[in-house]
Design a protein around this motif. Sequence first.
Motif: not given
Length: 153
Positions: A39, A117, A114-115
């Motif tokens: 992430g 996916l 990004p945390a």
Amino acid sequence: MRVDAVLGVAVLLGSGVTAGVLFAVALSVLPALFAMETGTYVYAHKLLGRNWDPTMPVVVLTSTVLAVVLAFVADGTPARVLFAVAAVLLLGVSAVSHLCNVPINRRVKAVADPAVLPDDWQDPRPLWRRWHLLRTILALAALLLNAAAVTAL
């Protein structure tokens, strides 16, 4: 001052910047990106690409055009051949970037959070690194040939 000498300085500047940037990314940025959690990597990749993407294609393609021009106007066959081969190598840098690295960059940038996916996420770092190392080698070889050609003028 001769036109080929002025263009020679310009092609050395452009191909030197190209090789230097790609070398720096290979030497320092890539290992840092590989050390990050996925992430964090996605977040960092998005930040890093903001200024490289619009700038580097202009530098690489301008250097390619300069090398092509020098392949026609340079004094002496050895210099012309060296500039021509350097132009092909720089075109290779551009092709690898556009056809291989840029599509990977787009996939990474498409990640909304990004945390979190996507389920089908595959880490692109190993593939991106392979393509990047290829274009770095091409850029370093082009710089070497451009330098040799300029000294042959």
